[in-house]
Write an enzyme that holds these catalytic residues in place. Structure first.
Site, PDB file in Angstrom:
ATOM      1  N   THR A   1       0.824  -1.212   0.000  1.00  0.00           N
ATOM      2  CA  THR A   1       0.000   0.000   0.000  1.00  0.00           C
ATOM      3  C   THR A   1       0.854   1.257   0.000  1.00  0.00           C
ATOM      4  OG1 THR A   1      -1.825  -1.090   1.135  1.00  0.00           O
ATOM      5  CG2 THR A   1      -1.791   1.284   1.276  1.00  0.00           C
TER       6      THR A   1
ATOM      7  N   GLY B   1     -10.088  -4.366   1.118  1.00  0.00           N
ATOM      8  CA  GLY B   1      -9.489  -3.972   2.395  1.00  0.00           C
ATOM      9  C   GLY B   1      -9.935  -2.594   2.839  1.00  0.00           C
ATOM     10  N   ASP B   2      -9.134  -1.978   3.690  1.00  0.00           N
ATOM     11  CA  ASP B   2      -9.475  -0.669   4.259  1.00  0.00           C
ATOM     12  C   ASP B   2      -9.136   0.494   3.340  1.00  0.00           C
ATOM     13  OD1 ASP B   2      -6.748  -1.527   4.707  1.00  0.00           O
ATOM     14  OD2 ASP B   2      -6.483   0.352   5.796  1.00  0.00           O
TER      15      ASP B   2
ATOM     16  N   THR C   1      -1.825   1.855   6.344  1.00  0.00           N
ATOM     17  CA  THR C   1      -1.361   0.616   5.720  1.00  0.00           C
ATOM     18  C   THR C   1      -1.301  -0.459   6.792  1.00  0.00           C
ATOM     19  OG1 THR C   1       0.468  -0.537   4.628  1.00  0.00           O
ATOM     20  CG2 THR C   1       1.056   1.372   6.001  1.00  0.00           C
TER      21      THR C   1
HETATM   22  N1  ASP Z   1      -4.317  -2.244   4.046  1.00  0.00           N
HETATM   23  C1  ASP Z   1      -4.194  -2.997   2.833  1.00  0.00           C
HETATM   24  C2  ASP Z   1      -5.325  -3.978   2.750  1.00  0.00           C
HETATM   25  O1  ASP Z   1      -5.674  -4.579   3.747  1.00  0.00           O
HETATM   26  C3  ASP Z   1      -2.922  -3.756   2.715  1.00  0.00           C
HETATM   27  C4  ASP Z   1      -1.701  -3.062   3.168  1.00  0.00           C
HETATM   28  O2  ASP Z   1      -1.701  -1.936   3.613  1.00  0.00           O
HETATM   29  O3  ASP Z   1      -0.669  -3.693   3.045  1.00  0.00           O
HETATM   30  O4  ASP Z   1      -5.836  -4.191   1.686  1.00  0.00           O
END
Ligand code: ASP
Length: 331
Positions: A197, A227-228, A248
């Site tokens: 991310t 995801g978020d 992230t």
């Molecule tokens: N937050 C991101 C997700 O869960 C992944 C990440 O930040 O690595 O999709």
């Protein structure tokens, strides 16, 4: 006369006093996770540092010429999306089925306008699609085929899904698939094993905040998992009266703990500083439940925090002097 009193009124509105005379500032992250000195070669570290510096300089150039924070964060994220080192745009991780499904969101702190796309597979720069949703549609979030059709209509660059294929991410999926069937045969995880991310938060000369986040999600994700990152209030948020946040980490936790909004709310309703609020959410609330990751958070005066509870987080900032500062490890 009426004009003068209207201007006086505006100057007295909450938040606008803070905005006066703000210094431009830009903060970025390139993902958090198992990133330690031991797991990184000198060459890889050099590449990550150079990439983050390039992204910081690109966004800074926008702010330095008096551009808006929303232009700055979009420009910054596009650089990171185009760089295969990061899990966003080219370099995105693979789903269980061997596809790349991208999520992104963007938000403007002055107007609270926001836009997001999720599960898109052919848009070269998902962050620009998120911005188009914000500015050129009455909606906040679009997903999959619909989002792709909209981006195409808006004239954004469309690529073949194979554009997103990179050997490193492919191997990482194969490794995870192997570990599902025979855990002993899986190789040790690389530095970017869990999270990727990219994110940017900025305040411009007018004191307006903006936040942008873009990701490929998590390796081996299935069933259209989102995801978020494209969820306003979870992985991304901006409000001139509190802060701009980009996250992230393990998205499911960031969604359930509404991380980005929680940081803003602690500042707004509890009077915490951006550092206090960031620490409280990342290193207390999330850490206690095993929610791994971090955020970058910036207020309208240019104060910022970059807390994380993982081993490392690619991160950096650039202020008025135009000199990028980059960090990777815990200390
Ligand atoms: N937050 C991101 C997700 O869960 C992944 C990440 O930040 O690595 O999709």
């Amino acid at each position: 006369m009426r004009l003068i009193s209207a201007m006086l009124m505006m100057a007295l509105l909450p938040g606008s006093a803070v905005a006066q005379g703000s210094k431009a500032m830009l903060v970025v992250h390139g993902g958090a996770g198992t990133i330690t000195r031991g797991s990184m070669t000198a060459e890889a570290e050099k590449q990550y540092r150079a990439a983050l510096e390039e992204a910081l300089r690109t966004g800074h150039a926008v702010l330095a010429r008096g551009g808006s924070s929303i232009d700055a964060v979009e420009a910054t994220i596009r650089v990171l999306e185009d760089n295969p080192l990061f899990n966003a745009g080219k370099g995105a991780v693979f789903t269980h089925e061997g596809r790349n499904e991208l999520d992104a969101s963007i938000m403007e702190g002055k107007t609270k306008k926001a836009g997001a796309v999720a599960g898109v597979t052919i848009i070269r720069n998902p962050i620009s699609a998120a911005r188009a949703v914000m500015e050129k549609s009455p909606h906040v979030m679009m997903t999959g085929r619909g989002a792709e059709l909209f981006a195409t209509k808006m004239g954004l660059e469309i690529v073949d899904p194979s554009y997103f294929w990179t050997e490193r991410r492919w191997k990482s999926l194969q490794n995870q698939l192997r570990s599902e069937t025979s855990p002993q045969s899986a190789l040790p995880a690389g530095p970017e094993h869990k999270h990727g991310t990219v994110g940017a938060v900025a305040v411009d000369r007018a004191g307006n905040l903006a936040a942008a986040t873009s990701t490929g999600g998590m390796t081996n994700k299935q069933f259209g998992r989102i995801g978020d990152s494209p969820i306003i209030g979870a992985g991304n948020y901006a409000d001139n009266e509190s802060c701009a946040v980009s996250a992230t980490g393990h998205g499911e936790f960031f969604i359930r703990w509404t991380v980005a909004y929680d940081i803003a709310a602690l500042m707004k309703y509890r009077g915490m500083t951006v550092q206090q609020a960031g620490e409280e959410v990342i290193n207390r609330k999330l850490k206690a439940v095993g929610g791994e990751g971090g955020v970058i958070a910036l207020d309208a005066k240019g104060n910022f925090a970059m807390p994380f509870n993982s081993e490392g987080m690619y991160r950096g900032w650039i202020g008025a002097d135009g000199v990028p500062k980059v960090s990777i490890y815990k200390d």
